[in-house]
Each structure stands twice: as structure tokens, then as C-alpha cells.
Write an enzyme that holds these catalytic residues in place. Structure first.
Site, PDB file in Angstrom:
ATOM      1  N   ARG A  42       7.053   1.868   0.988  1.00 50.58           N
ATOM      2  CA  ARG A  42       7.434   0.678   1.244  1.00 50.58           C
ATOM      3  C   ARG A  42       7.805  -0.214  -0.210  1.00 50.58           C
ATOM      4  O   ARG A  42       8.621  -1.089  -0.379  1.00 50.58           O
ATOM      5  CB  ARG A  42       6.443  -0.110   1.779  1.00 50.58           C
ATOM      6  CG  ARG A  42       6.681  -1.810   2.196  1.00 50.58           C
ATOM      7  CD  ARG A  42       5.445  -2.285   3.086  1.00 50.58           C
ATOM      8  NE  ARG A  42       5.296  -1.520   4.464  1.00 50.58           N
ATOM      9  CZ  ARG A  42       3.917  -1.352   4.954  1.00 50.58           C
ATOM     10  NH1 ARG A  42       3.135  -2.167   4.552  1.00 50.58           N
ATOM     11  NH2 ARG A  42       4.103  -0.774   6.153  1.00 50.58           N
TER      12      ARG A  42
ATOM     13  N   ARG B 260       8.993  -2.074  11.595  1.00 55.47           N
ATOM     14  CA  ARG B 260       8.254  -2.710  10.658  1.00 55.47           C
ATOM     15  C   ARG B 260       9.071  -3.223   9.517  1.00 55.47           C
ATOM     16  O   ARG B 260       8.771  -4.256   9.014  1.00 55.47           O
ATOM     17  CB  ARG B 260       7.137  -1.601  10.233  1.00 55.47           C
ATOM     18  CG  ARG B 260       6.330  -1.444  11.567  1.00 55.47           C
ATOM     19  CD  ARG B 260       4.908  -0.759  10.991  1.00 55.47           C
ATOM     20  NE  ARG B 260       4.229  -0.513  12.401  1.00 55.47           N
ATOM     21  CZ  ARG B 260       2.654  -0.405  12.396  1.00 55.47           C
ATOM     22  NH1 ARG B 260       2.001  -0.434  11.063  1.00 55.47           N
ATOM     23  NH2 ARG B 260       2.195  -0.272  13.520  1.00 55.47           N
TER      24      ARG B 260
ATOM     25  N   ASP C 162       0.151  -5.302  14.196  1.00 52.71           N
ATOM     26  CA  ASP C 162      -0.426  -5.069  15.690  1.00 52.71           C
ATOM     27  C   ASP C 162      -1.639  -6.120  15.739  1.00 52.71           C
ATOM     28  O   ASP C 162      -1.819  -7.051  15.139  1.00 52.71           O
ATOM     29  CB  ASP C 162      -1.405  -3.328  15.439  1.00 52.71           C
ATOM     30  CG  ASP C 162      -2.305  -3.645  14.247  1.00 52.71           C
ATOM     31  OD1 ASP C 162      -3.400  -3.621  14.441  1.00 52.71           O
ATOM     32  OD2 ASP C 162      -1.863  -3.194  13.214  1.00 52.71           O
TER      33      ASP C 162
ATOM     34  N   GLY D 126       0.865  -1.081   0.060  1.00 52.42           N
ATOM     35  CA  GLY D 126       0.167   0.153   0.016  1.00 52.42           C
ATOM     36  C   GLY D 126       0.780   1.239   0.022  1.00 52.42           C
ATOM     37  O   GLY D 126       0.537   2.218  -0.683  1.00 52.42           O
TER      38      GLY D 126
ATOM     39  N   SER E  71       0.514  -4.927   5.787  1.00 56.37           N
ATOM     40  CA  SER E  71       0.567  -5.240   7.167  1.00 56.37           C
ATOM     41  C   SER E  71      -1.005  -5.375   7.430  1.00 56.37           C
ATOM     42  O   SER E  71      -1.969  -5.196   6.810  1.00 56.37           O
ATOM     43  CB  SER E  71       1.043  -3.983   8.061  1.00 56.37           C
ATOM     44  OG  SER E  71       0.139  -2.846   7.531  1.00 56.37           O
TER      45      SER E  71
ATOM     46  N   ARG F  11       1.520  11.164  -8.848  1.00 50.98           N
ATOM     47  CA  ARG F  11       0.804  11.475  -7.612  1.00 50.98           C
ATOM     48  C   ARG F  11       1.704  10.818  -6.450  1.00 50.98           C
ATOM     49  O   ARG F  11       0.848  10.423  -5.424  1.00 50.98           O
ATOM     50  CB  ARG F  11      -0.639  10.950  -7.514  1.00 50.98           C
ATOM     51  CG  ARG F  11      -1.639  11.208  -8.626  1.00 50.98           C
ATOM     52  CD  ARG F  11      -3.259  10.979  -8.303  1.00 50.98           C
ATOM     53  NE  ARG F  11      -3.677  11.796  -9.409  1.00 50.98           N
ATOM     54  CZ  ARG F  11      -5.085  11.965  -9.298  1.00 50.98           C
ATOM     55  NH1 ARG F  11      -5.678  11.583  -8.052  1.00 50.98           N
ATOM     56  NH2 ARG F  11      -5.923  12.475 -10.163  1.00 50.98           N
TER      57      ARG F  11
ATOM     58  N   ARG G 267      -0.296  -9.038  -3.124  1.00 49.77           N
ATOM     59  CA  ARG G 267      -0.452  -7.691  -1.885  1.00 49.77           C
ATOM     60  C   ARG G 267       0.529  -8.290  -1.117  1.00 49.77           C
ATOM     61  O   ARG G 267       0.527  -9.353  -0.547  1.00 49.77           O
ATOM     62  CB  ARG G 267      -1.959  -7.648  -1.602  1.00 49.77           C
ATOM     63  CG  ARG G 267      -1.834  -6.771  -0.105  1.00 49.77           C
ATOM     64  CD  ARG G 267      -3.098  -6.075   0.113  1.00 49.77           C
ATOM     65  NE  ARG G 267      -3.291  -5.678   1.509  1.00 49.77           N
ATOM     66  CZ  ARG G 267      -2.592  -4.707   2.009  1.00 49.77           C
ATOM     67  NH1 ARG G 267      -1.515  -3.988   1.392  1.00 49.77           N
ATOM     68  NH2 ARG G 267      -2.788  -4.425   3.326  1.00 49.77           N
TER      69      ARG G 267
END
Length: 234
Positions: A24, A217, A204, A20, A90, A43, A87
Site C-alpha cells: 500500500r 480497497r 469492514d 501498515g 483500514s 525485510r 497513519r
């Protein structure tokens, strides 16, 4: 080149990993791919193409939520002929047995609504992963000495959820974790006859309230990326 992806068709590989977060995507491309080139920055949604063990791979940020992912996946399939879309992201754990940094491989993705809902109307379509990718991802994880959690996840269309009653029922029915994109990815892959999978790292925990600090992370996400790459080319 499309409205949201400023790349030539030959710049995008048939295999695309979809984090996402665009940064990353940058980290994953620079860490795992060779001969990396920036192929999209429209963008600020960065995309990179390089090679992994001789295979061409694109890693393209998809943004937060199913509407954003739907834009990129539709264009990747329609205009760039992407065949395998995985995909990497997290998620929040929803079962006691799952720990921080564990990997979840999503067999199915339940949701309240997706951008595809207008097509299905009254039908509760059940989007699921490509079996060959899922099987290969589990095998890749086990080869690394890891045991991933495999099962259903929940793709939420809101980040700040205020439905504890719904969460209780998902926990009761064995949903492993919650994220915000996989259900629409699986819908689009089914519609266009492509392979799709979501490989997720637990950042989480909805039950314990634990969460990974931001500085940990990226290091924890390396295993997820390796599993996704191995699965794509098995």
C-alpha cells in the site's frame, strides 16, 4: 541507516505517512507523489520518498500491530528526525452510523496494552492526536465534500478478537472503529514532541459483518491519502 530502515538520513522527509502494508505504501507513493524513489526495502518493508505539491514526503510501511509500528516510528523519530507522522490504514467500524468506505479521523486511541505500557506502569495514559493535524484533516475532508467521523478508536493488540463483552462496551461508549497501530503512534509522538494523526478508511463492519472486497480497497483508500497529505501541509 538503521537496523530496519536502510536509508540515508537525507532520504527520509520530515513528513511521513505510515500504511501498515508495504505494498500500500508503494501504491500510495506511485499514485500521489512525484519524483518517487525507493529508499527502503529492508525485510520487504518498503519505503518511498517523493514530492507532493512541492513538499517532500516519505511513505513507509510499518507492518501489522503496535510492536511493529513502534520499531519504525522510533527509528524515524530518533535517527531520521521525522516531525509529522500520519497513519493511513483500514479499520473496522463499531457504530451503526458508520458505513463502508467512510473516513474516520482518530481523536483518541484506547487500548488494553501497548509497547509503552512498561513505561507508564499503573498509569492509564490517554494518547491523542495532534490538534492541528486533526483540525486540518477535518477541513480537508469537508473541502472535498466529505464528512469524516471524528472521535475515539480502539487499537487492538490482536486481530482475531474473542472478547464480545469488551466490544459491546466500546460500542456503548461511542468508539468509532478498531485497528491495530494508532495508540502506540500517539504515545511515541507525545513522548518525543512530534505531530501524529491516524486517518482511517472503513474496510469492514463489526456490527453488520460487511466488508470491502480486496479489489475495491485501494480505490476506496485514495480519499484517506489525500486527506492526510492536505492535513500535513495545511
Amino acid at each position: 541507516m538503521t537496523i530496519h530502515i536502510g536509508a540515508a538520513k537525507e532520504d527520509i522527509a520530515e513528513t511521513v505517512l505510515l500504511p501498515g502494508d508495504p505494498y500500500r505504501a508503494k501504491w500510495a507513493a506511485e499514485t500521489f507523489l512525484s519524483d518517487v524513489r525507493l529508499v527502503n526495502e529492508v525485510r520487504g518493508m518498503l519505503g518511498f520518498t517523493g514530492t507532493w505539491k512541492g513538499h517532500r514526503v516519505t511513505i513507509q510501511g510499518s507492518g501489522m500491530g503496535m510492536p511493529s509500528l513502534s520499531i519504525y516510528v522510533n527509528e524515524l523519530i530518533r535517527d531520521f528526525d521525522a516531525q509529522t507522522l500520519i497513519r493511513i490504514g483500514s479499520c473496522g467500524a463499531m457504530q451503526d452510523k458508520i458505513k463502508l468506505r467512510d473516513v474516520i479521523v482518530a481523536m483518541t486511541a484506547s487500548t488494553l496494552s501497548t509497547p509503552s505500557r512498561g513505561i507508564f506502569k499503573e498509569l492509564n495514559f490517554a494518547p491523542c492526536a495532534d490538534w492541528s493535524l486533526l483540525r486540518a484533516a477535518v477541513g480537508a475532508a469537508e473541502a472535498k465534500g466529505s464528512t469524516p467521523h471524528v472521535g475515539g478508536i480502539y487499537s487492538s493488540d490482536v486481530f482475531y478478537d474473542e472478547r464480545p463483552d469488551l466490544n459491546e462496551q466500546m460500542v456503548r461508549h461511542g468508539i468509532l472503529g478498531v485497528e491495530m497501530e494508532a495508540a502506540e503512534l500517539y504515545n511515541l509522538a507525545a513522548r518525543h514532541g512530534r505531530r501524529a494523526l491516524a486517518v482511517l478508511t472503513v474496510s469492514d463492519h463489526l456490527i453488520t459483518g460487511e466488508e470491502l472486497p480486496s479489489d475495491q480497497r485501494e480505490r476506496s483508500f485514495a480519499e484517506m491519502v489525500e486527506i492526510a497529505l492536505e492535513a500535513a501541509f495545511s
